[in-house]
Write a protein that holds these residues in place. Sequence first.
Motif, PDB file in Angstrom:
ATOM      1  N   MET A 525       0.822  -1.503   0.030  1.00  0.00           N
ATOM      2  CA  MET A 525       0.294  -0.449  -0.483  1.00  0.00           C
ATOM      3  C   MET A 525       1.048   1.281   0.181  1.00  0.00           C
ATOM      4  O   MET A 525       0.418   1.644  -0.481  1.00  0.00           O
ATOM      5  N   SER A 526       2.122   0.951   0.832  1.00  0.00           N
ATOM      6  CA  SER A 526       3.365   2.473   0.471  1.00  0.00           C
ATOM      7  C   SER A 526       3.266   2.742  -0.686  1.00  0.00           C
ATOM      8  O   SER A 526       3.380   3.613  -1.438  1.00  0.00           O
ATOM      9  N   ALA A 527       3.718   1.384  -2.033  1.00  0.00           N
ATOM     10  CA  ALA A 527       4.180   1.414  -3.468  1.00  0.00           C
ATOM     11  C   ALA A 527       2.764   2.471  -3.869  1.00  0.00           C
ATOM     12  O   ALA A 527       3.295   3.218  -5.243  1.00  0.00           O
ATOM     13  N   VAL A 528       1.715   1.820  -3.629  1.00  0.00           N
ATOM     14  CA  VAL A 528       0.779   2.922  -4.286  1.00  0.00           C
ATOM     15  C   VAL A 528       0.946   4.023  -3.669  1.00  0.00           C
ATOM     16  O   VAL A 528       0.127   4.740  -4.598  1.00  0.00           O
ATOM     17  N   ARG A 529       0.052   4.184  -2.692  1.00  0.00           N
ATOM     18  CA  ARG A 529       0.490   5.775  -1.857  1.00  0.00           C
ATOM     19  C   ARG A 529       1.484   6.912  -2.368  1.00  0.00           C
ATOM     20  O   ARG A 529       1.743   7.994  -2.551  1.00  0.00           O
ATOM     21  N   THR A 571     -16.335  -2.683   7.790  1.00  0.00           N
ATOM     22  CA  THR A 571     -17.383  -3.254   7.481  1.00  0.00           C
ATOM     23  C   THR A 571     -18.276  -1.984   6.024  1.00  0.00           C
ATOM     24  O   THR A 571     -18.783  -2.415   4.912  1.00  0.00           O
ATOM     25  N   ASP A 572     -17.590  -1.140   5.850  1.00  0.00           N
ATOM     26  CA  ASP A 572     -18.032  -0.382   4.670  1.00  0.00           C
ATOM     27  C   ASP A 572     -16.829  -0.684   4.066  1.00  0.00           C
ATOM     28  O   ASP A 572     -15.794  -1.167   2.783  1.00  0.00           O
ATOM     29  N   ASP A 573     -17.989  -1.689   2.184  1.00  0.00           N
ATOM     30  CA  ASP A 573     -16.783  -1.868   1.473  1.00  0.00           C
ATOM     31  C   ASP A 573     -16.241  -0.708   0.326  1.00  0.00           C
ATOM     32  O   ASP A 573     -15.628  -1.509   0.051  1.00  0.00           O
ATOM     33  N   ALA A 574     -16.652   0.261   0.559  1.00  0.00           N
ATOM     34  CA  ALA A 574     -16.115   1.163  -0.433  1.00  0.00           C
ATOM     35  C   ALA A 574     -14.348   1.507   0.143  1.00  0.00           C
ATOM     36  O   ALA A 574     -13.431   1.961  -1.047  1.00  0.00           O
ATOM     37  N   GLN A 575     -14.567   1.830   1.466  1.00  0.00           N
ATOM     38  CA  GLN A 575     -13.481   2.345   2.170  1.00  0.00           C
ATOM     39  C   GLN A 575     -11.910   0.329   2.030  1.00  0.00           C
ATOM     40  O   GLN A 575     -11.002   0.794   1.822  1.00  0.00           O
ATOM     41  N   LEU A 576     -13.356  -0.360   2.096  1.00  0.00           N
ATOM     42  CA  LEU A 576     -12.151  -1.975   1.798  1.00  0.00           C
ATOM     43  C   LEU A 576     -11.511  -1.917   0.832  1.00  0.00           C
ATOM     44  O   LEU A 576     -10.309  -2.398   0.435  1.00  0.00           O
ATOM     45  N   SER A 577     -12.189  -1.359  -0.536  1.00  0.00           N
ATOM     46  CA  SER A 577     -11.995  -1.958  -1.821  1.00  0.00           C
ATOM     47  C   SER A 577     -10.686  -0.596  -1.775  1.00  0.00           C
ATOM     48  O   SER A 577      -9.630  -1.044  -2.565  1.00  0.00           O
ATOM     49  N   ALA A 578     -10.728   0.896  -1.410  1.00  0.00           N
ATOM     50  CA  ALA A 578      -9.586   2.043  -1.354  1.00  0.00           C
ATOM     51  C   ALA A 578      -8.782   1.285  -0.891  1.00  0.00           C
ATOM     52  O   ALA A 578      -7.357   1.521  -1.943  1.00  0.00           O
ATOM     53  N   TYR A 579      -8.870   0.427  -0.208  1.00  0.00           N
ATOM     54  CA  TYR A 579      -7.825   0.234   0.797  1.00  0.00           C
ATOM     55  C   TYR A 579      -7.116  -0.484   0.587  1.00  0.00           C
ATOM     56  O   TYR A 579      -5.851  -1.600   0.953  1.00  0.00           O
ATOM     57  N   SER A 580      -7.115  -1.415  -0.102  1.00  0.00           N
ATOM     58  CA  SER A 580      -6.836  -2.552  -0.463  1.00  0.00           C
ATOM     59  C   SER A 580      -5.774  -2.827  -2.294  1.00  0.00           C
ATOM     60  O   SER A 580      -6.300  -2.282  -3.505  1.00  0.00           O
ATOM     61  N   PRO A 581      -4.734  -2.938  -2.064  1.00  0.00           N
ATOM     62  CA  PRO A 581      -3.425  -2.641  -3.041  1.00  0.00           C
ATOM     63  C   PRO A 581      -3.677  -3.660  -4.183  1.00  0.00           C
ATOM     64  O   PRO A 581      -3.760  -3.033  -5.271  1.00  0.00           O
ATOM     65  N   VAL A 582      -4.494  -4.682  -4.351  1.00  0.00           N
ATOM     66  CA  VAL A 582      -4.837  -5.455  -5.242  1.00  0.00           C
ATOM     67  C   VAL A 582      -6.110  -4.763  -5.879  1.00  0.00           C
ATOM     68  O   VAL A 582      -5.665  -4.800  -7.787  1.00  0.00           O
ATOM     69  N   ASN A 583      -6.175  -3.685  -5.955  1.00  0.00           N
ATOM     70  CA  ASN A 583      -7.295  -2.740  -6.517  1.00  0.00           C
ATOM     71  C   ASN A 583      -6.314  -1.410  -7.426  1.00  0.00           C
ATOM     72  O   ASN A 583      -6.900  -1.239  -8.576  1.00  0.00           O
ATOM     73  N   HIS A 584      -5.349  -1.382  -7.313  1.00  0.00           N
ATOM     74  CA  HIS A 584      -4.439  -0.637  -7.502  1.00  0.00           C
ATOM     75  C   HIS A 584      -3.158  -0.572  -7.595  1.00  0.00           C
ATOM     76  O   HIS A 584      -1.904  -0.561  -8.069  1.00  0.00           O
ATOM     77  N   ALA A 585      -3.067  -1.958  -8.408  1.00  0.00           N
ATOM     78  CA  ALA A 585      -1.795  -2.712  -9.396  1.00  0.00           C
ATOM     79  C   ALA A 585      -1.112  -1.622 -10.184  1.00  0.00           C
ATOM     80  O   ALA A 585       0.302  -1.444 -10.084  1.00  0.00           O
ATOM     81  N   ALA A 586      -1.995  -0.986 -11.036  1.00  0.00           N
ATOM     82  CA  ALA A 586      -1.151   0.052 -11.754  1.00  0.00           C
ATOM     83  C   ALA A 586      -0.709   1.211 -11.369  1.00  0.00           C
ATOM     84  O   ALA A 586       0.440   2.122 -12.359  1.00  0.00           O
TER      85      ALA A 586
END
Length: 656
Positions: A525-529, A571-586
Motif C-alpha cells: 500500500m505504501s508503494a501505491v500511495r 465494514t464499509d465496502d467502498a473503503q475496504l476496496s479503496a484500501y486494498s492494494p490489489v485494486n491499485h496495481a497500476a
Amino acid sequence: MKISALLLVLLGACCIPAAAQQLPLEDFTRHGDFLDMKLSPDGKHIAARVRNEGKVGFLVLETDTMQVVGGVTSKAGEEIHSVEWINDERLVYQNAEEHIKYDHPVATGELFAINYDNTQHTVLFGYGAGQAFKASRLNKREDSIASAEIISYLPEDDRRILIAEYPWERRGNYYYATRERPPNIVLLDVYKGHKKTLETLPYRVAVPLASDTGEVNFVRYQDESAHFRAAFRTDRDSDWQDLSEELGSGYVPLALSNDGKRVFLQANAGVARLTTMVEFNLETRSLTTLFEGMQTDIQEFLWDPQLERPVVGVSYPARHQYHYAPGDSDTARWHRMLAASFDGQKVILESHSKDRKRILLHVSSDTNPGEYYLFDTQSKRASFLWANRSWLDPRTLAPSTPFAFTTNDGVQVHGYVTLPKDRKDGETLPFVTMVHGGPHNVRDYANFNSEVQLLANRGYAVVRVNFRGSDGYGDAFRQLGYRQWGGAMIDDILQGTTEAVDRFSLNPDRGCVYGASYGGYAAMMSAVRAPDMFQCVIGYIGVYNLHYAFSESDTTDSFGGLAYLKRALGTDDAQLSAYSPVNHAAKISAKVLIIHGEQDTRVPVINAEKMAEQLTLAGNKPVYLSFGRSGHGVFDEAGRKTLYQALLDFLAAHID
C-alpha cells in the motif's frame, strides 16, 4: 555498587570493537540455541531449554558445576515448549508440535513430568494420559481431550498443582483448542497424574487467577466483541461479579498476592490512556497506583516474593525504561544495582531460589540476543552462564537509534533507524523501510532482531516506524489506527521514512519497503500511495484484498475474531476496496517481490495470487516466491535461508 571488573570483561566493556564484516547468511536464519533457564526452588539445579541439531529439548544442570544431570530430548516434529519446577526434584513440561499453517510450533496442551535425574518420567495430562498407562489395572488416569495451563504451584503441596483445563471444541471429525468452552479448575497430582475437578468457571476464553492456597476468585476473559473483561468473587461460595461494577471499566487482573486478598491489575491512566498497574485490596476496597511517570505503557513487571507485589515495571518509550514502585524492596534494590552494572542493556530477574540467595538474570539489547547470569545476592557477584546465538559477536552487530516526529495531523510517532557498522563518513546509504505485522498489539523495539541485523550487515540502513495503531503507546494511540489500515497508518510510515532519510542521510533514490503479514500489506500500500518513494517493494504473507480478511481468513473462526475485524477494519465496502492494494496495481511503479506460504490460513494464498495477477496485467510482473509447505511464515531453517537469499538478491538487483 558495581558487580565486578570480571563481569565488565564478560560484557565486552573493555574490548576493542570488532571490525565490520559480512557474516554468513546462516548466522541470521538459524533459530536461537539457548532459549531460557529456570532455577530450582532450592537453587541446586537449573532447567534450560536448548535447541540442538534442529530439536528443542531441555537439560537439567547442577548449578555449582554446570554439569548435565538430566533432561529430555524432543521427538521429530515436536519441541519442548516450556519447563517448570514444581518442587526441588520434580519438573513439569509441555510439548509443541510443528504446524505448516504457522511460523512457529504450537503447544499441544499436554503435561509431562520428570524428576531432575530423569526418574519417574510420566504423562500427566492430555489426550494420551490414559492411553499411555492402560495396561495397569490400578491406573485411574483418563484421557483429557483438553489443554492445560498451570495456574498455581501450591507451594505448600509438593504433590499437586492447580490447573485450568480447557476442553477442546469438536467440529466435524476434528478437535480444536479454541478455548471457547468454559475451563475447569482441576487439582493434578504431579507424580501419579490423578486429577480432581473442583469447579467449572462460567466464562469462555478465560484466564483464572489462583492464590498459593488454590483459591480462584478472579478471572479475566474475552467477550464476543473481543474486549477483555474481568470478574471476581469473595470466596468459592459467592456469586461472580463484574469487576467493572466495583472499579469501573478498564481494569484487567494480572496477578494475586499469595493469600489472594490483593489483586494487581492493568489499568489505563491519563489522556493517552497509558497502561500502568494498580493494587486493589479486597479487604479495604482501596486502589493504589504502583507505577507513574511513564511516557509509554508498562509492558512487563518484576515480582517481589517477600512483598508479594510487582516492584519494577518496564516501559519502552525509545529503549527500555524502568519504573520502581514505592516501598523498600530487595528485588528492586538488586535490580537497580544490576541495571547500572549492565549499562544500557535490559536486565530481567527471571527466577530465584526460595531463599533468594541465587537469582537468574537475563540480559539483552539490540546487539545482544540474550545472555544468562547467576547472581549471588550475598556476595553481590554475577557469573556468566551462557549466551543465545553465541555464533554472533555483539560487537559486529549494529545498534538501533530511536527517533520521533510529529505527523502532519499532530500525532507524535516513534521509530528506529539501524545503520550498518561499516558506514563511511558522508556516505548516503540504501535503505529498507521494514514494517511490523499485527498491526495492533504489536510494535517494534530496540531489541535484537535477526532481520534488521541481516540487512544492516549487508550494507542497508533499516527504518522502522511505530505508526498509529501500534502497541505500547497507550490505548488512545492504538485506537487511532482503527479503520486506518490504508490511510493514516500508511501516512505515518511514509512520513517516518521521509524523516529518517533526511535525518540519517539515506539515499532517497535507493529505497525499498518490506514487511510481513500486515507489514506485507502496508509495504504494497505504501508503494501505491507513494509511487516515487521506493524503487522496490517486498510483500511477505501480506493481505492485499481487505475483503478476504472477512471471507477467506481463519480470523473469523476464532472467538471474537469477526468483532475484531469490524473494529479494526470496518465494514464499509467502498473503503475496504479503496484500501486494498490489489485494486491499485497500476499505480505501483516499484519492482515487486511477493513471498507467500501455500498453507497459510490466516492470510490465504489467494491474496498473493490475485496481487501477482493484477501486477502482471498492469505490466509490472512480480518475482513470486512460493513455499508449498509453509503457512503464515516460513519456520524451517532451510526455507528461511532460501527466503532471505531471495530477498537479498532482489535488493541487490534494485537498490544496490
